[in-house]
Scaffold this motif. Structure first.
Motif, short mmCIF file in Angstrom:
data_model
loop_
_atom_site.label_atom_id
_atom_site.label_comp_id
_atom_site.label_asym_id
_atom_site.label_seq_id
_atom_site.Cartn_x
_atom_site.Cartn_y
_atom_site.Cartn_z
N ALA A 147 5.69 12.32 -13.89
CA ALA A 147 4.43 11.60 -14.07
C ALA A 147 4.58 10.14 -13.74
CB ALA A 147 3.93 11.76 -15.52
N GLY A 148 5.70 9.54 -14.16
CA GLY A 148 5.93 8.13 -13.87
C GLY A 148 6.08 7.87 -12.40
N GLN A 149 6.68 8.82 -11.68
CA GLN A 149 6.87 8.63 -10.25
C GLN A 149 5.54 8.56 -9.51
OE1 GLN A 149 9.69 11.33 -8.48
NE2 GLN A 149 10.94 11.37 -10.34
N PHE A 150 4.52 9.16 -10.07
CA PHE A 150 3.21 9.14 -9.43
C PHE A 150 2.25 8.20 -10.13
CE2 PHE A 150 5.04 13.04 -7.83
CZ PHE A 150 4.65 13.01 -6.50
N THR B 22 0.84 -1.19 0.00
CA THR B 22 0.00 0.00 0.00
C THR B 22 0.88 1.24 0.00
OG1 THR B 22 -0.14 0.12 2.42
CG2 THR B 22 -1.85 -1.16 1.28
N SER B 23 0.32 2.33 -0.49
CA SER B 23 1.02 3.62 -0.42
C SER B 23 0.67 4.27 0.91
CB SER B 23 0.58 4.51 -1.59
OG SER B 23 0.96 3.96 -2.82
N TYR C 57 -22.67 -1.16 5.07
CA TYR C 57 -21.87 -1.38 3.88
C TYR C 57 -20.83 -0.28 3.75
CZ TYR C 57 -25.03 2.06 1.72
OH TYR C 57 -25.74 3.18 1.43
N VAL C 58 -19.85 -0.49 2.88
CA VAL C 58 -18.72 0.43 2.72
C VAL C 58 -18.62 0.87 1.26
CG1 VAL C 58 -16.20 0.62 2.77
CG2 VAL C 58 -17.40 -0.49 4.67
N ASN C 59 -18.43 2.17 1.05
CA ASN C 59 -18.11 2.71 -0.26
C ASN C 59 -16.65 3.14 -0.26
OD1 ASN C 59 -20.79 2.46 -1.16
ND2 ASN C 59 -21.33 4.45 -0.30
N ALA C 60 -15.94 2.86 -1.33
CA ALA C 60 -14.53 3.22 -1.42
C ALA C 60 -14.20 3.74 -2.81
CB ALA C 60 -13.64 2.02 -1.09
N ASP C 61 -13.32 4.71 -2.86
CA ASP C 61 -12.84 5.22 -4.13
C ASP C 61 -12.17 4.08 -4.90
OD1 ASP C 61 -10.81 6.44 -6.02
OD2 ASP C 61 -11.75 8.27 -5.27
N PRO D 118 -4.21 5.16 1.87
CA PRO D 118 -4.36 6.62 1.90
C PRO D 118 -3.78 7.28 0.66
CG PRO D 118 -2.48 5.99 3.21
CD PRO D 118 -3.10 4.70 2.72
N SER D 119 -4.17 6.78 -0.49
CA SER D 119 -3.66 7.32 -1.75
C SER D 119 -4.61 6.89 -2.86
CB SER D 119 -2.25 6.78 -2.03
OG SER D 119 -1.84 7.13 -3.35
#
Length: 249
Positions: A229-232, A147-148, A161-165, A214-215
């Motif tokens: 851009a690649g780093q992210f 994980t980040s 219930y849970v909603n997640a991005d 958390p990302s």
């Protein structure tokens, strides 16, 4: 020679999977229990260990190239192998009868006894172009996820219930029912998160858990060649570049 670096010593344990720190994993091989790991994730090893590319059919190779699958190597022999990937946080889970569904971008290593099947989350909902693929992990064994940053484990119950991005969810119990929907009703939904700052989300119903990081960025796979851009995890060199058809690309 003296240095504060010598405080970062190997963590001693008889366990097969041992976290050396929050971002590095050691797996012990005894000669008859191969490990499947993300290609290129080995950072060090001790003993007599062999690394071989895991056989993939042409269909599996195509899926891995488009981000729909997982490109693995097989680690066998006797010794210790240390795994890490771009300083991502590492977490070890026990996969049991219920199974685990996980975004392949967050798999670091797993027991070869586990079975992974590609699953298209959105297929049953007919959302054209969303292309959100996951791995359905079944069997019994251990899997190491990344994980980040430190994640959040959310409990799902029939009453809650849970909603997640869709960009922040890492894994969930396979037994959960999943629905995909857009968090906006504007015509801008087909743009990156529309005008609300929010886009596609997954709703989880039933009994189980959902793991959220958390990302909202996938781990960068080619940071050295992808520039900023690649780093992210964005652009042609980032993880998102492997799946340009996604509405969240």
């Amino acid at each position: 020679m003296q240095s504060p670096l010598f405080a970062f010593t190997e963590q001693q344990s008889q366990d097969r999977y041992t976290l050396q720190n929050a971002q590095m994993l050691r797996v012990t091989l005894t000669g008859h229990d191969d490990i499947l790991a993300r290609k290129g994730a080995m950072v060090a090893y001790q003993g007599l260990v062999e690394f071989d590319g895991e056989y993939q059919s042409h269909q599996q190779q195509a899926r891995a190239w488009t981000g729909e699958g997982l490109d693995l190597m097989r680690c066998s022999g006797q010794g210790s192998v240390y795994f890490a990937n771009l300083a991502q946080y590492v977490h070890v889970l026990d996969v049991e009868q219920d199974g685990l569904t996980v975004d392949s971008s967050y798999v670091l290593a797993m027991d070869s006894s586990l079975h992974a099947e590609v699953l298209a989350v959105d297929s049953q909902f007919g959302i054209s172009g969303s292309g959100k693929y996951q791995l359905n992990i079944t069997g019994r064994g251990k899997i190491a996820l990344m994980t980040s940053g430190p994640p959040l484990m959310l409990q799902v119950t029939p009453e809650k219930y849970v909603n997640a991005d869709a960009d922040a969810i890492v894994a969930w119990s396979t037994s959960l029912r999943v629905q995909m929907q857009a968090q906006t009703h504007s015509s801008g939904v087909w743009r990156r998160r529309g005008s609300t700052g929010e886009g596609w989300e997954l709703s989880f119903l039933g009994s189980g858990f959902a793991l959220v990081q958390p990302s909202e960025l996938l781990p960068p796979q080619n940071a050295a060649t992808g520039g900023l851009a690649g780093q992210f995890g964005m652009g042609q060199q980032g993880a998102r570049g492997q799946n340009q058809g996604n509405v969240w690309s």
